[in-house]
Design an enzyme around this catalytic site. Structure first.
Site, PDB file in Angstrom:
ATOM      1  N   LYS A  69       0.853  -1.195   0.000  1.00  0.00           N
ATOM      2  CA  LYS A  69       0.000   0.000   0.000  1.00  0.00           C
ATOM      3  C   LYS A  69       0.885   1.240   0.000  1.00  0.00           C
ATOM      4  O   LYS A  69       1.923   1.263   0.683  1.00  0.00           O
ATOM      5  CB  LYS A  69      -0.888  -0.026   1.247  1.00  0.00           C
ATOM      6  N   SER A 144      -9.687   1.650   3.066  1.00  0.00           N
ATOM      7  CA  SER A 144      -8.849   2.397   2.156  1.00  0.00           C
ATOM      8  C   SER A 144      -7.797   1.554   1.437  1.00  0.00           C
ATOM      9  O   SER A 144      -7.211   2.007   0.466  1.00  0.00           O
ATOM     10  CB  SER A 144      -8.122   3.504   2.933  1.00  0.00           C
ATOM     11  N   SER A 168      -9.764  -0.612   7.331  1.00  0.00           N
ATOM     12  CA  SER A 168      -9.231  -0.484   5.975  1.00  0.00           C
ATOM     13  C   SER A 168      -8.577  -1.714   5.374  1.00  0.00           C
ATOM     14  O   SER A 168      -8.231  -1.721   4.190  1.00  0.00           O
ATOM     15  CB  SER A 168      -8.229   0.663   5.912  1.00  0.00           C
TER      16      SER A 168
HETATM   17  N1  GLN Z   1     -13.056   3.930   6.635  1.00  0.00           N
HETATM   18  C1  GLN Z   1     -12.477   4.382   7.844  1.00  0.00           C
HETATM   19  C2  GLN Z   1     -12.095   5.838   7.695  1.00  0.00           C
HETATM   20  O1  GLN Z   1     -12.436   6.393   6.725  1.00  0.00           O
HETATM   21  C3  GLN Z   1     -11.275   3.569   8.190  1.00  0.00           C
HETATM   22  C4  GLN Z   1     -10.099   3.873   7.361  1.00  0.00           C
HETATM   23  C5  GLN Z   1      -8.891   3.091   7.735  1.00  0.00           C
HETATM   24  O2  GLN Z   1      -8.965   2.059   8.399  1.00  0.00           O
HETATM   25  N2  GLN Z   1      -7.757   3.592   7.322  1.00  0.00           N
HETATM   26  O3  GLN Z   1     -11.476   6.417   8.532  1.00  0.00           O
END
Ligand code: GLN
Length: 477
Positions: A69, A144, A168
């Protein structure tokens, strides 16, 4: 052989290399060819390196390609976090996990797309445009870490790394039909991970199966003096938990996670998953996690607060983009206005507000107290059960564009994953079914702090008697 290799687990690919059935170069070129053919439709990579970065070391996964990532530092390579503000930034050091992968002889093929700074649940908040779900190109892969999940699901790489702050890893794993494992907070060093919510962040593997998952965890887990939050707790050999025996395992089913808002097909797949576990000798116990309903609100105070503070460093001076200006303040303003996307700006505003004097007690401090209650819910539950089973996401993959206009509905994508990060415990999402439209469904197993092994044992047992993880999407234009 070339086609076959794409269906093998990472561990089996490494064995084939060791047995001289195939060379490292052939492995790489097979995957590279597939990336070149399929990635233009998925857009799961930010960058595919012209040559893989191959470490010299030896491990059970030596020679196997992996994608990273784009928020994890790889020395000498761009690290963008899918943000315009970092588009041109080059990492000056390797994250600890990258150092460990190199020492284990893995072959890093490139970086994967993500929501900007990991803010999101769909990989639409990327300055490079969205990644597409390989099961249906009109749908999101989740986020994400959507680029990593889509790439693994489409077998462009056998596995990848991502990060999980509120879900994420697990939510995109669920939407793409792969295994996403979030270890306990502190289990994996975060040195070299671009910080989002420092009290929540965790680097995690995405694989197609639990065998690869256990082997990758063996490589990346462990204490690191460069991360003050990393744990000194001894790391077991996770492959020892790859046993098909869950007789007597006590599985908790929290009533709050099987309530309204849960898609019918997801609910049915979960019921079938429960039956499969029961047939293998597990016992189910109804439990309650009473503060679940406050988790999303709590998270959306704590995570943006920490994010707003962590993003302070992107000021046009230290990293990446710099706009021309006649004063320092103007330089900050112009750079940040041009460099950050809408969601990053939204989080900076919310976070700065809730940390500012006069509001701190009402928001951040109160959220921290509720966080303690959420953590205690899990501690109480784990007195009666060994693991907790829930859906990972209330719905299967949604359409690109469906939730972008409504941040609140996007935030609700993580109702089932966020409590785990707030409590700092471990959890995994694994494929447990498909909808009638052939979209993957994921189940989540939650474990006690530092009890990753039990999750691996349960997940492996499930995969021994099911085929969901073996299905590969046919990606057509
Ligand atoms: N979807 C969650 C957010 O927008 C979690 C994102 C993540 O785990 N990086 O913060």
């Amino acid at each position: 052989m070339k086609e076959d290799i794409l269906k093998l687990s990472g561990l089996d690919i490494a064995k084939s290399i060791k047995d001289s059935k195939i060379s490292k170069e052939e492995v790489y070129s097979s995957f590279r060819e597939r990336i070149d053919n399929i990635n233009p439709r998925l857009k799961s990579f930010v960058e595919v390196y012209s040559q893989a970065l191959t470490g010299e070391g030896d491990s059970p996964l030596s020679g196997v390609p992996i994608a990273i990532k784009d928020n994890i530092c790889i020395k000498g390579k761009r690290i963008t976090c899918a943000s315009r503000i970092l588009d041109s930034h080059i990492s000056v050091y390797d994250a600890t996990v990258i150092k460990k992968l190199k020492e284990a002889g893995l072959s890093i093929v490139g970086t994967t797309n993500m929501d900007e700074f990991a803010f999101g649940s769909s990989t639409e908040n990327s300055c490079y445009g969205p990644t597409h779900n390989p099961w249906d190109l009109e749908r999101v892969p989740g986020g994400s870490s959507g680029g990593s999940a889509a790439a693994v699901a489409a077998r462009l790489v056998p596995f990848a790394l991502g990060s999980d702050t509120g879900g994420s890893i697990r939510q995109p794993a669920s939407l793409c039909g792969v295994v996403g494992f979030k270890p306990t907070y502190g289990r994996v060093s975060r040195y070299g991970l671009v910080a989002f919510g420092s009290s929540l962040d965790q680097i995690c593997p995405i694989t197609t199966n639990f065998v690869d998952c256990a082997n990758l965890l063996n490589i990346i887990c462990g204490f690191d003096e460069r991360d003050s939050t990393s744990s000194r707790k001894e790391v077991p050999d996770f492959t020892e938990f790859l046993k098909k025996d869950i007789n007597g395992l006590r599985i908790g089913l929290p009533e709050e996670y099987f309530a309204k808002g849960l898609d019918k097909e997801v609910e049915n797949a979960l019921k079938e998953t429960i039956n499969i576990f029961k047939r293998q000798g597990a016992k189910t116990i109804k439990i309650s996690l009473p503060h679940t309903e406050y988790a999303v609100a709590t998270y959306y105070i704590i995570a943006p607060s920490e994010a707003s503070s962590n993003l302070e460093r992107f000021d046009g001076i230290k990293y990446g983009m710099r706009k021309d200006a006649s004063s320092l303040i103007e330089l900050y303003k112009k750079t940040r206005a041009a460099g950050f996307g809408d969601e990053a700006k939204r989080r900076i505003l919310i976070g700065t507000y809730s940390l500012s004097s006069g509001y701190y007690e009402a928001y951040y401090m109160r959220a921290s107290k509720v966080r303690t209650l959420i953590k205690k819910d899990f501690e109480d539950a784990f007195k009666r059960v060994d693991v907790i089973l829930t859906p990972t996401s209330p719905v299967p993959a949604f359409k690109i564009g469906e939730k972008t206009k409504d941040p609140l509905s996007m935030y609700l994508s993580d109702v089932y994953t966020i409590p785990v990060n707030l409590a700092g415990i471990c959890a995994v999402s694994f494929p447990c079914g498909f909808t009638k439209n052939n979209l993957p469904i994921g189940a989540q197993l939650i474990g006690k702090a530092f009890d990753e092994g039990t999750l691996i044992n349960a997940g492996f047992s499930f995969q021994e008697v099911t085929d969901y993880h073996k299905k590969v999407p046919v990606v057509t234009a």
